[in-house]
Each structure stands twice: as structure tokens, then as C-alpha cells.
Design a protein around this motif. Sequence first.
Motif, short mmCIF file in Angstrom:
data_model
loop_
_atom_site.label_atom_id
_atom_site.label_comp_id
_atom_site.label_asym_id
_atom_site.label_seq_id
_atom_site.Cartn_x
_atom_site.Cartn_y
_atom_site.Cartn_z
N MET A 160 1.50 -1.35 0.04
CA MET A 160 0.33 -0.11 -0.21
C MET A 160 1.09 1.42 0.09
SD MET A 160 -2.90 1.22 -0.69
CE MET A 160 -3.75 -0.56 0.04
N SER A 161 2.24 1.21 0.04
CA SER A 161 2.61 2.14 0.47
C SER A 161 3.31 2.52 -1.02
CB SER A 161 3.34 2.20 1.32
OG SER A 161 4.91 1.02 0.57
N LEU A 162 3.30 1.20 -1.98
CA LEU A 162 4.06 2.20 -2.97
C LEU A 162 2.61 3.05 -4.36
CD1 LEU A 162 5.12 -0.89 -4.17
CD2 LEU A 162 6.38 0.91 -2.83
N ALA A 163 1.12 2.46 -3.54
CA ALA A 163 0.16 3.71 -4.62
C ALA A 163 -0.01 5.09 -3.68
CB ALA A 163 -0.94 2.88 -3.87
N PHE A 164 0.66 4.64 -2.21
CA PHE A 164 0.34 6.50 -1.48
C PHE A 164 1.66 7.06 -2.06
CE2 PHE A 164 -3.09 4.45 0.90
CZ PHE A 164 -3.91 5.65 1.17
N LEU A 165 2.52 6.46 -2.10
CA LEU A 165 3.17 7.58 -2.50
C LEU A 165 3.38 9.01 -3.58
CD1 LEU A 165 7.22 5.23 -2.86
CD2 LEU A 165 6.80 6.96 -1.11
N PRO A 166 2.84 8.78 -4.44
CA PRO A 166 2.45 10.10 -5.07
C PRO A 166 1.59 11.00 -4.51
CG PRO A 166 1.39 8.14 -6.42
CD PRO A 166 2.08 7.82 -5.81
N ILE A 167 0.79 10.65 -3.51
CA ILE A 167 0.14 11.54 -3.22
C ILE A 167 0.79 11.91 -2.17
CG2 ILE A 167 -1.67 11.59 -1.53
CD1 ILE A 167 -2.99 8.97 -3.09
N LEU A 168 1.61 11.66 -1.40
CA LEU A 168 2.39 12.06 -0.34
C LEU A 168 3.51 12.51 -1.03
CD1 LEU A 168 2.34 12.28 2.95
CD2 LEU A 168 4.03 10.27 2.77
N GLU A 169 4.46 12.21 -1.67
CA GLU A 169 5.15 13.04 -2.51
C GLU A 169 6.23 13.28 -1.22
OE1 GLU A 169 6.19 15.43 -5.46
OE2 GLU A 169 4.22 14.39 -6.80
N PRO A 170 6.76 12.19 -0.08
CA PRO A 170 7.42 12.59 0.35
C PRO A 170 9.54 13.22 -0.07
CG PRO A 170 7.67 10.66 0.43
CD PRO A 170 6.86 10.45 -0.46
N GLU A 171 10.21 14.34 1.00
CA GLU A 171 11.24 14.68 0.83
C GLU A 171 11.79 13.36 0.66
OE1 GLU A 171 9.27 16.92 0.98
OE2 GLU A 171 8.98 17.03 2.42
N VAL A 172 12.02 12.45 1.56
CA VAL A 172 12.83 11.43 1.64
C VAL A 172 11.83 9.98 1.91
CG1 VAL A 172 14.77 10.00 3.34
CG2 VAL A 172 14.32 12.29 3.26
N ILE A 173 12.23 8.82 0.86
CA ILE A 173 11.86 7.49 0.87
C ILE A 173 12.47 6.62 1.53
CG2 ILE A 173 10.40 5.41 -0.45
CD1 ILE A 173 10.35 7.63 -2.65
N LYS A 174 12.43 5.86 2.53
CA LYS A 174 13.27 4.89 3.44
C LYS A 174 12.44 4.24 2.94
CE LYS A 174 15.03 6.12 7.13
NZ LYS A 174 15.63 6.53 8.99
N LEU A 175 13.88 2.38 2.73
CA LEU A 175 13.66 1.42 2.57
C LEU A 175 13.88 -0.25 3.15
CD1 LEU A 175 15.42 1.33 -1.50
CD2 LEU A 175 12.94 1.62 -0.64
N ASP A 176 13.01 -1.16 3.58
CA ASP A 176 13.02 -1.42 3.93
C ASP A 176 14.16 -1.62 4.67
OD1 ASP A 176 11.24 -2.15 7.45
OD2 ASP A 176 12.08 -4.09 5.97
N MET A 177 14.34 -2.83 6.14
CA MET A 177 16.17 -3.46 6.09
C MET A 177 16.03 -4.91 4.74
SD MET A 177 16.31 -5.11 9.39
CE MET A 177 16.92 -3.06 10.38
#
Length: 377
Positions: A160-177
Motif C-alpha cells: 500500500m505504501s507504493l500506492a500512496f507515494l505519489p499522493i504524499l510525495e515525501p522528501e525522503v523514501i526509506k527502504l525497509d531493511m
Amino acid sequence: MRPAPTTDLTIGELLDRRLVRSVFQPIVDLATRTVMGLEALARGPAGTTLEFPDRLFALSREAGRLGELDMLCFERALEGAIAAPVPPPLLFANGEPAVMGQPLSPRIMELFMSGPPFRTILEYTERALPAVPGSLLRLSGNIQLGGNGIALDDVGVDPMSLAFLPILEPEVIKLDMSLTRDPDTAHARTVAAVVRAEAARTGAVVIAEGIETEEHLTTARRLGAHWGQGWLFGRPGPIDQVRHFDPAAAAVTRAARPGFHQPAGTPFEIAAQRRPPVVRTPGDVETGLARLREITIGQACAVVTVSHPGLAGLLQGLAGPGRAVVLLDQPVVGEFVAAVVGPGFGYALCARDSRIVTVDDLPTAAAISRVLLSHTG
């Protein structure tokens, strides 16, 4: 072996005496290993049962004082960074999604008014997106007003985080370990491709978490990460353990965009700026919704937002593991609106009075979705 905690301490005592402390972990440029900033991590008093965050936050939640703890952790992070012998150019601080709607404390307002010599990036996990999207967008808007930014944490755990990425457009995207640990699965490759494309589109900085070995570092760069953090570069500790930073780090992250998360105008007005409305004829709404449904079903990750209860029945069955359908608590008065946004695509249908307009570009559909989601919790 670390001795077992022996000192009893209640959540009430900890909060009343402000006994939370911060430890700081470096975030580095993966190409140069220069330290770009620090992430503040909350700890209780050493040697007590509340020293580590899992128990600290669990017990505060049970006691109904999670909001107080969340605010205190932020206060202590800011205080520690301001008092540092060499303040970091970027301070990353974690926020708790369940209480993000609470107002900032007077102490935090005081600290921000003092003009900290760093930019703050407030991190929220992907749990915040489907749970309280409206609150997250409003908070993001307030943070942007102060010149600070947002990071989306743990990306890759939930599609679901991938779907919301274009809506939030965060300054930083942190990839889970987990992606660094197991990068060759179909899921990891998909997440990496989506994040790379979104970073290229928006200018977001990608950070890989949990880098403990040189192999992890190589993998993180292959996944598209620009920066990273983990034991290879330093464990959480006192803030004075790092005294040299890249002075340009804050400028590398995208500049704040006040107003971006609360676009001006109604969905129809935003859509009309992109494409002229036409006179609505019988069946136009149904045709537009059929198109929206077709787009959504063809995507693994998508967010569908609907502003009118009468449209909900036409969109049955679209929700799924990577897809959410959000019905507005407070529909936009006088408008029929439905929008779908996901990685690399967007579509929206907006009707008002006798006119209708459809758009099929991602930036416009995402802006419409932000307006709609601002009407939710």
C-alpha cells in the motif's frame, strides 16, 4: 552479556520527569560515506524496564498516554540536536501515526521558533497512509510551512505504501531493511523499480536501512538508494560521536513546498485547470467510472478515493491487498468525484452541475486525491 533491567519505573513517572533521552545514528551518502544527518531514536533510562522503545511505546499506549510520549520524544530529539557541539544539517525524528493529529506542544513550538541550525525530517511509517491519510497530509502541510520535510519509513513492507507515494510525495523514501537482506525477490525488484521511478519524478532522496556489511552497501546502491544507515556506519549513540557532516546535505533534499499537500480549489476546479470541462451527457459518469475501474483492476497497487456516496456501489470489489478504496467522511459539496492514483499512473473523474472533466495524468490526479483525502481523518 547485558544485565537484566532491575529498576522499576512507571510510564507516569517517566513522562512527568521527562526521562526520555535520544540516541543518534548517522545517515551517510553511500558513494562518499560522508555523514549527511542523524536520526534520533528514543530511549528510556538505561537499566530500566522502559529503556527500549518497544516496551516504552507499548506501555504508554496501554496507559492512554501515547500522545504525550510521542511529543516528549520529539522534544528531546530537538533539544539534543540544538545543544550538540556540531549540530547536524539534517535531523530525522520519528512520529507515531496513531497520534499524529495532536497539536504540537508549546515546548516544540518554542524550539522551532528559536531557529534551529538544521532542517528536520519527520518520519512516519507506511502504517500512517491508509489509517489516517488526512491527518498525515495536514501534518505534512504544517511541516512544509516551517521549511522542514517528511520521510516515509519502512517502504516495502506493505504494498500500500507504493500506492500512496505519489499522493504524499515525501522528501525522503526509506527502504525497509528486508529489501537489502533479500533483494532478488520479485517483490524487492518491484519496490525498487517503483521507488527509483518516484525518486526520479519528484526528486526524493532514497535511504536504505539496516546496512551492516559491505555487501549490504553494494546491494543498497543496486536497489537505487542514495544514502544509508546501519551498523556499518555507526550504531546509535551520543550525538557528539559525529563531528563532521556534509554542509550541503540540507540542500540536497528537496526544498519545502508550502501548500503542496493542501492544493487550492475543489477537485473539479483543479481538473479544469488541466483540461477544459465539457457538457455532461447521460452515461458520462458511468463511462468514466468504468474507465477508472478498468485502470484500478489492472494495477497491483492503487488508491481509489470517492467523494460521493452514490458512486460507491459502482466501485465494489476494487479493494485488495495493495488497493484501497477510501470513501470521504465529508464529501465535496456539489461535486461527483472519483480518482485513482498509483505508481506511475493517475486518473480522475470530476462532475459539477452540467459539466464533466476527466484527467489521466498522475500529477493532476494526485492533487485531486490530496484534496479528497484531506476530508478524511
